[in-house]
Design a protein around this motif. Structure first.
Motif, short mmCIF file in Angstrom:
data_model
loop_
_atom_site.label_atom_id
_atom_site.label_comp_id
_atom_site.label_asym_id
_atom_site.label_seq_id
_atom_site.Cartn_x
_atom_site.Cartn_y
_atom_site.Cartn_z
N GLU A 17 0.86 -1.18 0.00
CA GLU A 17 0.00 0.00 0.00
C GLU A 17 0.90 1.23 0.00
OE1 GLU A 17 -3.37 1.10 -0.05
OE2 GLU A 17 -2.19 2.94 -0.05
N LYS A 18 0.67 2.10 -0.96
CA LYS A 18 1.61 3.23 -1.08
C LYS A 18 1.44 4.26 0.03
CE LYS A 18 -0.69 6.20 -4.30
NZ LYS A 18 -1.32 6.94 -4.96
N ARG A 27 -16.45 7.66 2.10
CA ARG A 27 -17.14 7.77 0.83
C ARG A 27 -18.46 7.00 0.79
NH1 ARG A 27 -11.91 7.50 -2.98
NH2 ARG A 27 -11.95 5.37 -2.29
N ILE A 28 -18.51 5.84 1.40
CA ILE A 28 -19.62 5.00 0.97
C ILE A 28 -20.89 5.06 1.81
CG2 ILE A 28 -18.03 3.39 -0.08
CD1 ILE A 28 -19.28 1.38 1.97
N VAL A 29 -21.98 4.71 1.15
CA VAL A 29 -23.29 4.59 1.78
C VAL A 29 -23.28 3.37 2.72
CG1 VAL A 29 -25.69 3.99 1.31
CG2 VAL A 29 -24.50 5.61 -0.17
N GLN A 84 -16.49 3.92 4.90
CA GLN A 84 -15.47 3.14 4.18
C GLN A 84 -14.19 2.92 5.00
OE1 GLN A 84 -15.03 4.00 0.09
NE2 GLN A 84 -13.07 3.00 -0.13
N VAL A 108 4.09 0.41 -5.75
CA VAL A 108 4.55 -0.39 -6.90
C VAL A 108 4.86 0.57 -8.04
CG1 VAL A 108 3.82 -2.07 -8.64
CG2 VAL A 108 3.22 -2.42 -6.24
N THR A 142 -1.67 1.87 -11.30
CA THR A 142 -0.34 1.77 -11.91
C THR A 142 -0.22 0.42 -12.61
OG1 THR A 142 0.56 3.11 -10.12
CG2 THR A 142 2.14 1.81 -11.39
N PHE A 242 -14.87 14.54 -6.56
CA PHE A 242 -14.93 13.34 -7.39
C PHE A 242 -15.78 13.60 -8.62
CE2 PHE A 242 -19.27 11.93 -6.59
CZ PHE A 242 -19.58 12.60 -5.41
N ASP A 262 -11.65 -0.97 -8.29
CA ASP A 262 -11.64 0.23 -9.14
C ASP A 262 -10.54 0.19 -10.20
OD1 ASP A 262 -13.72 1.20 -7.62
OD2 ASP A 262 -12.82 3.17 -7.28
N GLY A 272 -24.26 3.60 -4.67
CA GLY A 272 -23.31 3.07 -3.68
C GLY A 272 -22.83 1.67 -3.99
N GLY A 274 -19.58 0.81 -5.84
CA GLY A 274 -18.18 0.57 -6.23
C GLY A 274 -17.42 -0.32 -5.28
N LEU A 275 -17.44 0.00 -4.01
CA LEU A 275 -16.69 -0.80 -3.04
C LEU A 275 -17.30 -2.20 -2.93
CD1 LEU A 275 -15.14 0.03 0.27
CD2 LEU A 275 -17.13 -1.42 0.38
N ASN A 276 -18.62 -2.25 -2.98
CA ASN A 276 -19.31 -3.54 -2.94
C ASN A 276 -18.87 -4.43 -4.11
OD1 ASN A 276 -21.83 -3.60 -0.85
ND2 ASN A 276 -21.40 -1.51 -1.47
C1 LIG Z 1 -17.91 10.19 -3.35
C2 LIG Z 1 -17.87 8.71 -3.46
C3 LIG Z 1 -18.86 7.97 -2.90
C4 LIG Z 1 -18.84 6.60 -3.00
N1 LIG Z 1 -19.84 5.88 -2.42
C5 LIG Z 1 -19.81 4.54 -2.49
C6 LIG Z 1 -20.83 3.77 -1.85
O1 LIG Z 1 -21.74 4.30 -1.26
N2 LIG Z 1 -20.77 2.42 -1.93
C7 LIG Z 1 -19.77 1.79 -2.60
O2 LIG Z 1 -19.78 0.56 -2.63
N3 LIG Z 1 -18.78 2.49 -3.20
C8 LIG Z 1 -18.77 3.84 -3.17
N4 LIG Z 1 -17.78 4.55 -3.76
C9 LIG Z 1 -16.75 3.85 -4.50
C10 LIG Z 1 -15.66 3.29 -3.58
O3 LIG Z 1 -15.12 4.31 -2.78
C11 LIG Z 1 -14.59 2.65 -4.47
O4 LIG Z 1 -15.22 1.82 -5.42
C12 LIG Z 1 -13.63 1.82 -3.63
O5 LIG Z 1 -12.86 2.64 -2.79
C13 LIG Z 1 -12.70 1.03 -4.54
O6 LIG Z 1 -11.87 0.25 -3.75
P1 LIG Z 1 -10.48 -0.24 -4.33
O7 LIG Z 1 -9.82 -0.94 -3.19
O8 LIG Z 1 -10.68 -0.96 -5.60
O9 LIG Z 1 -9.67 1.08 -4.70
P2 LIG Z 1 -9.21 2.26 -3.74
O10 LIG Z 1 -10.14 2.45 -2.61
O11 LIG Z 1 -8.90 3.40 -4.63
O12 LIG Z 1 -7.85 1.69 -3.12
C14 LIG Z 1 -6.69 1.56 -3.90
C15 LIG Z 1 -5.50 1.56 -2.97
O13 LIG Z 1 -4.34 1.32 -3.74
C16 LIG Z 1 -3.32 2.19 -3.29
N5 LIG Z 1 -2.39 2.37 -4.40
C17 LIG Z 1 -2.58 3.08 -5.53
N6 LIG Z 1 -1.51 2.99 -6.34
C18 LIG Z 1 -0.62 2.20 -5.69
C19 LIG Z 1 0.68 1.74 -6.03
N7 LIG Z 1 1.28 2.06 -7.17
N8 LIG Z 1 1.32 0.92 -5.15
C20 LIG Z 1 0.74 0.57 -3.97
N9 LIG Z 1 -0.50 1.00 -3.62
C21 LIG Z 1 -1.17 1.79 -4.48
C22 LIG Z 1 -4.05 3.45 -2.89
O14 LIG Z 1 -3.28 4.22 -1.99
C23 LIG Z 1 -5.31 2.91 -2.28
O15 LIG Z 1 -5.19 2.69 -0.90
C24 LIG Z 1 -17.79 5.95 -3.69
C25 LIG Z 1 -16.77 6.70 -4.26
C26 LIG Z 1 -16.81 8.08 -4.17
C27 LIG Z 1 -15.73 8.88 -4.81
#
Ligand SMILES: Cc1cc2nc3c(=O)[nH]c(=O)nc-3n(C[C@H](O)[C@H](O)[C@H](O)COP(=O)(O)OP(=O)(O)OC[C@H]3O[C@@H](n4cnc5c(N)ncnc54)[C@H](O)[C@@H]3O)c2cc1C
Length: 460
Positions: A17-18, A27-29, A84, A108, A142, A242, A262, A272, A274-276
């Motif tokens: 984790e960077k 962020r999330i609901v 979240q 990375v 990346t 966002f 993502d 809501g 994306g995280l799900n």
């Molecule tokens: C305003 C808003 C509201 C939202 N509401 C909801 C909701 O209600 N329900 C829902 O399900 N989703 C919601 N989402 C979406 C949700 O926040 C994302 O879909 C979710 O965070 C994605 O998770 P992830 O782990 O794939 O990516 P991320 O949460 O982006 O995590 C990626 C991680 O990788 C790390 N990283 C990046 N590059 C590198 C690298 N090169 N080397 C090492 N580490 C790295 C980052 O630091 C980060 O910690 C919302 C998003 C926004 C913007």
């Protein structure tokens, strides 16, 4: 989530984790029905529930205020409102307890893959070697960029500012003003988010500098523009910006490198999901990648991650596109919104939309068969209690109402529950570790064929 799933199968996992500290933006609901079911399947729900607030499952499609239809087919038919950062902390703790190693402050920066594995280079020059690499590194991944995988779709059309802060006027005053504005402006809210703290969402239109993080002054200015008052907001906890870009990775796998969350798909946050969606990707991928690493995976198993999950993401992208249109203040869009609001009085329409948001309607294409084939099995009653309690170890499960089948040959990967009383409308079902129905029937030959299809060659 992926780290914990891999640890269930004794795969060594290193999470890079960077960031040195966890993110604070809320962020999330919350967690929707299918994610809650997954948590129950791994015995995690008990741990998560005290940190969230149960809310009704309905009213999330385009924020159309309809209650959930009757007869929701789940033991977990609610939304768990939970920030979240709290989910991330709980999942990280769980993964670490399972034996995953998490290294913070490690970005990375590059990698190369060959027939045996992947060599990863960190930003500080350190080199690491692993058999597989999964890019769970978010929208600006990346890993995806280094793979050269395309990320086509639409750039953001509208951007919003979101944050948490205190207000300087009484709650009743806020409520009245906000309710009046929200009759026509769905991209605005100012609502309680804990003791003394409000969550604020305003359009970013006219706020030009995208590179700079938004300031409290910018929020005040946008609030005055939309509400005629800035509600005396002060003491921000965090502020963010966002957009509603919508994109899907062309491929989820290139050789030994995969994408999840993502990194593979982005879409507007409405509903809501994306995280799900990312949690559910991880749940689909974990046991398959573990099988590949342990050498028992059938040849095409790992590729089913993409064939199953990419269409699911495609459907989520589409439903968020549709929801985004329904939020427009244009008269045509508002008319369609009114029409859909009427149609949602039909329970089937309401349920159909709810199944999209909660991911309970997913049916993977496992070939021809009864409707249940490829779907998730809900948490039914079995003689030992709840079915999902029997899935904590992340193994396959034969739920056998005939009480005469066997999983001999696969018993190191698949459990067998002979239970003629199980509340199941089928003779027997084979469940994958992700709870999807891989086979339905009552004949040993058919079962053996499907055990081979999903769990590889028998051990003897
Ligand atoms: C305003 C808003 C509201 C939202 N509401 C909801 C909701 O209600 N329900 C829902 O399900 N989703 C919601 N989402 C979406 C949700 O926040 C994302 O879909 C979710 O965070 C994605 O998770 P992830 O782990 O794939 O990516 P991320 O949460 O982006 O995590 C990626 C991680 O990788 C790390 N990283 C990046 N590059 C590198 C690298 N090169 N080397 C090492 N580490 C790295 C980052 O630091 C980060 O910690 C919302 C998003 C926004 C913007």
């Amino acid at each position: 989530m992926l780290a914990a799933e891999l640890r269930l199968h004794d795969v060594r996992v290193l999470v890079l984790e960077k960031e040195t500290e966890p993110a604070s933006a809320v962020r999330i609901v919350g967690l929707h029905i299918r994610s809650l079911e997954l948590m129950a399947m791994r015995g995690l729900l008990e741990r998560i529930l005290p940190h969230g607030r149960k809310r009704p499952a309905g009213a999330y499609f385009a924020a159309i205020a309809k209650p959930a239809p009757p007869g929701l087919d789940s033991r977990y038919a609610y939304l768990l409102g939970i920030p979240q950062p709290v989910i991330e902390r709980l999942l990280e703790e769980h993964a670490v307890e399972q034996g995953a190693q998490v290294r913070r402050g490690c970005a990375v920066a590059g990698f190369e893959q060959d027939d045996e594995g992947v060599s990863v280079e960190l930003a500080d020059g350190e080199r690491l070697r692993s058999r597989y690499l999964v890019g769970c590194d978010g929208a600006r991944s990346t890993v995806r960029k280094l793979l050269g995988v395309g990320f086509p779709g639409e750039p953001a059309r509208t951007e919003s500012l979101m944050g948490e802060m205190e207000v300087g006027v009484p709650q009743e005053e806020v409520a009245v003003t906000v309710a009046a504005i929200r009759e026509t402006h769905q991209r605005f809210w100012l609502r309680p988010a804990g003791v003394g703290v409000y969550s604020v969402l305003v359009p970013a239109a006219g706020v030009s500098d995208r590179a700079e993080p938004p300031t409290l002054e910018v929020f005040k200015q946008q609030l005055r523009a939309i509400a005629g008052t800035d509600f005396g907001v002060h003491s921000p906890r965090w502020l963010s910006r966002f957009g509603d870009a919508t994109r899907l990775a062309d491929s989820y796998r290139v050789g030994r490198v995969l994408l999840a969350g993502d990194a593979a798909h982005i879409h507007p946050p409405i509903g809501g999901q994306g995280l799900n969606l990312g949690i559910q990707d991880a749940f689909n991928l974990g046991w398959k990648l573990a099988a590949q690493i342990h050498g028992w995976a059938p040849e095409t198993l790992l590729d089913t991650y993409q064939t199953e999950r990419r269409p699911v993401a495609e459907a989520v992208l589409d439903n968020t596109r549709a929801q985004t249109e329904l939020l427009s203040t244009e008269p045509g869009a508002q008319a369609v919104r009114r029409l859909l609001t009427e149609l949602m009085d039909f329970d089937e329409v309401n349920l159909h939309l709810l199944e999209k948001i909660t991911a309970t309607g997913i049916r993977y294409d496992f070939g021809a068969g009864p409707d249940l084939l490829g779907r998730r099995l809900r948490d039914i009653d079995v003689k030992q209690g709840n079915l999902y309690d029997l899935l904590h170890r992340g193994r396959g499960l034969l739920l056998d109402r005939t009480e005469r089948l066997t999983v001999d040959g696969w018993s190191d990967r698949v459990d067998h529950l002979a239970d003629s009383t199980a509340a199941l409308d089928a003779p027997s079902v084979l469940l994958r570790p992700d709870g999807h129905v891989a086979w339905i029937g009552d004949d040993q030959q058919g079962l053996d064929d499907h055990l081979s299809r999903w769990f590889g060659k028998p051990a003897h």
